[in-house]
Design an enzyme around this catalytic site. Structure first.
Site, PDB file in Angstrom:
ATOM      1  N   ARG A 219     -11.366 -35.893  46.429  1.00  0.00           N
ATOM      2  CA  ARG A 219     -12.196 -34.903  45.726  1.00  0.00           C
ATOM      3  C   ARG A 219     -11.497 -34.366  44.474  1.00  0.00           C
ATOM      4  NH1 ARG A 219     -15.090 -31.543  50.709  1.00  0.00           N
ATOM      5  NH2 ARG A 219     -16.943 -32.869  50.817  1.00  0.00           N
ATOM      6  N   LYS A 388     -18.845 -30.156  62.114  1.00  0.00           N
ATOM      7  CA  LYS A 388     -19.789 -29.116  61.678  1.00  0.00           C
ATOM      8  C   LYS A 388     -21.101 -29.271  62.433  1.00  0.00           C
ATOM      9  CE  LYS A 388     -17.828 -28.515  57.074  1.00  0.00           C
ATOM     10  NZ  LYS A 388     -17.960 -28.821  55.640  1.00  0.00           N
ATOM     11  N   GLY A 544     -15.886 -34.928  53.067  1.00  0.00           N
ATOM     12  CA  GLY A 544     -14.464 -34.784  52.799  1.00  0.00           C
ATOM     13  C   GLY A 544     -13.608 -35.555  53.787  1.00  0.00           C
ATOM     14  N   GLY A 567     -22.512 -32.990  53.966  1.00  0.00           N
ATOM     15  CA  GLY A 567     -23.769 -32.268  54.170  1.00  0.00           C
ATOM     16  C   GLY A 567     -24.719 -32.488  52.998  1.00  0.00           C
TER      17      GLY A 567
HETATM   18  N1  LIG Z   1     -14.537 -34.730  69.225  1.00  0.00           N
HETATM   19  C1  LIG Z   1     -14.149 -33.907  68.265  1.00  0.00           C
HETATM   20  N2  LIG Z   1     -13.787 -32.649  68.534  1.00  0.00           N
HETATM   21  C2  LIG Z   1     -13.377 -31.820  67.558  1.00  0.00           C
HETATM   22  N3  LIG Z   1     -13.297 -32.162  66.255  1.00  0.00           N
HETATM   23  C3  LIG Z   1     -13.644 -33.402  65.926  1.00  0.00           C
HETATM   24  C4  LIG Z   1     -14.092 -34.334  66.908  1.00  0.00           C
HETATM   25  N4  LIG Z   1     -14.362 -35.495  66.282  1.00  0.00           N
HETATM   26  C5  LIG Z   1     -14.097 -35.305  64.974  1.00  0.00           C
HETATM   27  N5  LIG Z   1     -13.663 -34.057  64.738  1.00  0.00           N
HETATM   28  C6  LIG Z   1     -13.217 -33.465  63.471  1.00  0.00           C
HETATM   29  O1  LIG Z   1     -14.273 -33.389  62.552  1.00  0.00           O
HETATM   30  C7  LIG Z   1     -13.712 -33.132  61.280  1.00  0.00           C
HETATM   31  C8  LIG Z   1     -14.618 -33.586  60.182  1.00  0.00           C
HETATM   32  O2  LIG Z   1     -15.923 -33.044  60.345  1.00  0.00           O
HETATM   33  P1  LIG Z   1     -16.899 -32.660  59.131  1.00  0.00           P
HETATM   34  O3  LIG Z   1     -18.244 -32.399  59.731  1.00  0.00           O
HETATM   35  O4  LIG Z   1     -16.271 -31.590  58.319  1.00  0.00           O
HETATM   36  O5  LIG Z   1     -16.973 -34.036  58.301  1.00  0.00           O
HETATM   37  P2  LIG Z   1     -16.803 -34.313  56.746  1.00  0.00           P
HETATM   38  O6  LIG Z   1     -16.738 -35.772  56.579  1.00  0.00           O
HETATM   39  O7  LIG Z   1     -15.663 -33.526  56.200  1.00  0.00           O
HETATM   40  O8  LIG Z   1     -18.154 -33.785  56.138  1.00  0.00           O
HETATM   41  P3  LIG Z   1     -18.393 -32.533  55.117  1.00  0.00           P
HETATM   42  O9  LIG Z   1     -17.980 -33.018  53.792  1.00  0.00           O
HETATM   43  O10 LIG Z   1     -19.847 -32.227  55.246  1.00  0.00           O
HETATM   44  O11 LIG Z   1     -17.532 -31.429  55.619  1.00  0.00           O
HETATM   45  C9  LIG Z   1     -12.374 -33.860  61.289  1.00  0.00           C
HETATM   46  O12 LIG Z   1     -11.360 -32.972  60.891  1.00  0.00           O
HETATM   47  C10 LIG Z   1     -12.197 -34.317  62.740  1.00  0.00           C
HETATM   48  O13 LIG Z   1     -10.911 -34.092  63.266  1.00  0.00           O
HETATM   49  O1  LIG Z   2     -16.947 -30.293  52.851  1.00  0.00           O
HETATM   50  C1  LIG Z   2     -18.097 -30.077  52.457  1.00  0.00           C
HETATM   51  O2  LIG Z   2     -19.094 -30.651  52.950  1.00  0.00           O
HETATM   52  C2  LIG Z   2     -18.298 -29.169  51.267  1.00  0.00           C
HETATM   53  O3  LIG Z   2     -17.085 -28.792  50.693  1.00  0.00           O
HETATM   54  C3  LIG Z   2     -19.148 -27.952  51.654  1.00  0.00           C
HETATM   55  O4  LIG Z   2     -18.490 -27.173  52.608  1.00  0.00           O
HETATM   56  P1  LIG Z   2     -19.309 -26.185  53.596  1.00  0.00           P
HETATM   57  O5  LIG Z   2     -20.033 -27.070  54.586  1.00  0.00           O
HETATM   58  O6  LIG Z   2     -18.251 -25.329  54.217  1.00  0.00           O
HETATM   59  O7  LIG Z   2     -20.263 -25.419  52.742  1.00  0.00           O
END
Ligand SMILES: Nc1ncnc2c1ncn2[C@@H]1O[C@H](COP(=O)(O)OP(=O)(O)OP(=O)(O)O)[C@@H](O)[C@H]1O
Ligand SMILES: O=C(O)[C@H](O)COP(=O)(O)O
Length: 587
Positions: A219, A388, A544, A567
């Site tokens: 990013r 999330k 991310g 998201g």
């Molecule tokens: N079973 C689980 N229990 C707890 N945490 C988990 C599990 N599986 C994955 N994760 C955690 O989920 C996190 C990523 O989730 P997240 O929803 O933030 O995805 P993302 O790719 O970063 O999407 P966004 O950009 O929307 O945040 C990672 O840090 C990972 O360790």
């Molecule tokens: O990691 C993401 O998806 C963006 O940085 C937005 O973060 P947020 O879901 O905490 O608003």
């Protein structure tokens, strides 16, 4: 990726004398005397209709209004006719129905360049049921289909989705493209930028390890082109971002650890403020030289940010002369620094990253619309995992309208298991989403979407890299244990399912991939997607941590598209417009 098809690709030869079914979203607010109180949506539909008229098409215009149950005069589209006629410069005819012999007669009477407005399509319950017979009746009126109803694009109704199966071509109208037609930073030249203070909102929400080392800088790298462009044109860059989801000032979520990498990538010494508003920040802003960069502290240290508080947005805006939004990953949030601030700074433009993401993803959205007819990109699968859960579980509902297969992993799955009555130990669960999980399982079944949950999971006795771990059937997680990855059987069955697809969007890791013991599921899926990309499957990875996981195994450049938004890309796919984009000026 097939080229996106828009109404502008259709020329006079394709349109003259043709009956074009245009689905617009003319659901405008009316007062008690049926006066239109805001005509934005009517005006927004005009460019597509005028284009069709000027190319000699015969326009059959369809929309819903409100949420009528059956024929309800209060929800008639009649009050819209005068304003539509005025805006289009012709006398728009109106039918009393939207299907049936009387409508067919009126359609036969439309002259080249003429417009017939059909009555509210929701007077038929078949519309919202996406009834195929009803969709066929609508389709039988016309030769081709234009969907310009971005506001309704997330609904799979007969006039928004079903009808596209029976009319060819089915293309997107101008409004649908609007998300991708924002004024870009590249339109600003040295004369506009030299010496100007530019507020740049980026998404520098990168993963950090326990010693605050950046574990994936995607990013940050993605934000560089916009900042360098501004620097090289003599602008004074005020760089703003959030990191994580802090509640108030939380040193753990400071942006300070990013300064060295930013400085290195930009080739200058980036300065950092301890705050993002206030007198100290104002002083530092006054000291930025032409081509210099000041990074503001995490904008989410103020609760006003997420509330989109106008006073806070004004404070941010008061620091600068103009606004660039390059934070695609946060564009689905209407926050003060992503949306509010655009009201107080002119111009408010999209950065290079924002532009690039929208070009690809909104393009993907339009392609999908075309795909609904000719199906080149189906079967379509979404893989959703990560942590999330509460903000993404709702997305699944809309995805059910769009995809053929949903694969769930990561922290997302335990809410579904618990909802089915299984023991989940101390795994991540959103208690208040249990009913939603149950209804999603039922909905998937009734819609014929395969919703796959892992059959086995890797469980651990604590959330730590050195935890004891074992593989168990997903339904047998004992108390005191938590699921942190998908198991080998699930990897196998997920892979077999993905082999059958043509398009895959992935957001959210399959497990806690940051810890070696729980990385196998995520890595296997990353490898599978890389392999499928090589075979012509479109693979889109967003988020991310998801991107970090794919980078970690060195496969990012094998994917069709790496999106900085998790998201945000899912919401685009749902057919939602992004507030952070809509707030920007038109090109
Ligand atoms: N079973 C689980 N229990 C707890 N945490 C988990 C599990 N599986 C994955 N994760 C955690 O989920 C996190 C990523 O989730 P997240 O929803 O933030 O995805 P993302 O790719 O970063 O999407 P966004 O950009 O929307 O945040 C990672 O840090 C990972 O360790
Ligand atoms: O990691 C993401 O998806 C963006 O940085 C937005 O973060 P947020 O879901 O905490 O608003």
């Amino acid at each position: 990726m097939a080229s996106k098809k828009s109404v502008s690709s259709l020329k006079e030869g394709d349109l003259k004398g043709k009956k074009v079914f245009v689905r617009a979203d003319l659901n405008v607010p009316l007062d008690d005397s049926f006066k239109i109180t805001d005509d934005t949506r009517i005006r927004a539909a005009v460019p597509t209709i005028k284009y069709l008229m000027s190319n000699g098409a015969r326009v059959i215009l369809s929309s819903h209004l409100g949420r009528p149950k059956g024929v309800t005069p209060k929800y008639s589209l009649k009050p819209l006719v005068p304003r539509l006629s005025e805006l289009l410069g012709i006398e728009v005819k109106m039918a009393d129905d939207c299907v049936g012999p009387e409508v067919e007669n009126l359609v036969a009477g439309i002259s080249d360049g003429g417009v017939l407005l059909l009555e509210n399509v929701r007077f038929y319950k078949e519309e919202e049921k996406n009834d195929p017979e009803f969709a066929k009746k609508l389709a039988s009126l016309a030769d081709l289909y234009v969907n310009d109803a971005f506001g309704t694009a997330h609904r799979a109704h007969a006039s928004t989705e079903g009808v596209a199966k029976y009319l060819k071509p089915a293309v997107a109208g101008y409004l649908m493209q609007k998300m991708a037609s924002k004024k870009s930073v590249s339109s600003l030249k040295e004369g506009d930028l030299k010496g100007k203070k530019v507020f740049v909102r980026a998404d520098l929400n990168v993963p950090l390890d326990d010693s605050f080392k950046i574990t994936d800088d995607t990013r940050i790298r993605a934000a560089v082109p916009t900042i360098k462009y501004l620097m090289s044109n003599g602008a004074r860059v005020i760089l703003s971002s959030h990191l994580g989801r802090p509640k108030g000032v939380t040193p753990k979520y400071s942006l300070k650890p990013l300064v060295p990498r930013l400085s290195e990538l930009l080739g200058i010494e980036v300065k950092m403020a301890d705050d993002c508003v206030g007198p100290e920040v104002e002083n530092l802003v006054a000291g930025i030289s032409d081509g210099g960069v000041l990074l503001l502290e995490n904008v989410r240290f103020y609760k006003e940010e997420e509330k989109n508080d106008p006073e806070f947005a004004k404070k941010l805006a008061s620091l600068a002369d103009l606004y660039v939004n390059d934070a695609f990953g946060t564009a689905h949030r209407a926050h003060a620094s992503t949306e509010g601030v655009a009201k107080y700074l002119k111009p408010a433009v999209a950065g290079y990253l924002m532009q690039k993401e929208l070009d690809y993803l909104v393009g993907a959205e339009l392609d999908y619309l075309v795909g609904a007819v000719s199906s080149p990109n189906k079967p379509f699968a979404a893989i959703v995992g990560g942590a999330k859960v509460s903000s993404k579980i709702g997305v699944i509902e809309s995805l059910l309208e769009k995809v053929n297969i949903i694969v769930l992993g990561g922290g997302m799955i335990f809410t579904f298991y618990k909802a089915q009555g299984y023991k989940v130990g101390s795994s991540l669960v959103e208690e208040d989403k249990l009913d939603l999980a149950t209804s999603l399982l039922e909905k998937a079944k009734s819609k014929g979407v395969s919703l796959l949950l892992p059959s086995d999971v890797v469980i651990a006795d604590k959330f730590a890299a050195d935890a004891n771990s074992k593989v168990v059937p997903a339904k047998e997680i004992s108390d005191g244990w938590m699921g942190l990855d998908i198991g080998p059987d699930s990897i196998k069955s997920f892979s077999e399912t993905l082999d059958t697809t043509k398009t895959i969007i992935w957001n959210g890791p399959m497990g806690v991939f940051e810890m070696e013991k729980f990385a196998a599921g995520t890595e296997a899926i990353a490898k599978k997607l890389a392999e499928l990309s090589g075979k012509g499957v479109t693979t889109i990875i967003g988020g991310g941590d998801s991107v970090a996981a794919v980078e970690k195994v060195g496969l990012a450049d094998k994917m069709s598209h790496i999106s900085t938004g998790g998201g945000a890309s899912l919401e685009l796919l749902e057919g939602k417009t992004l507030p952070g984009v809509l707030a920007l000026n038109e090109a």
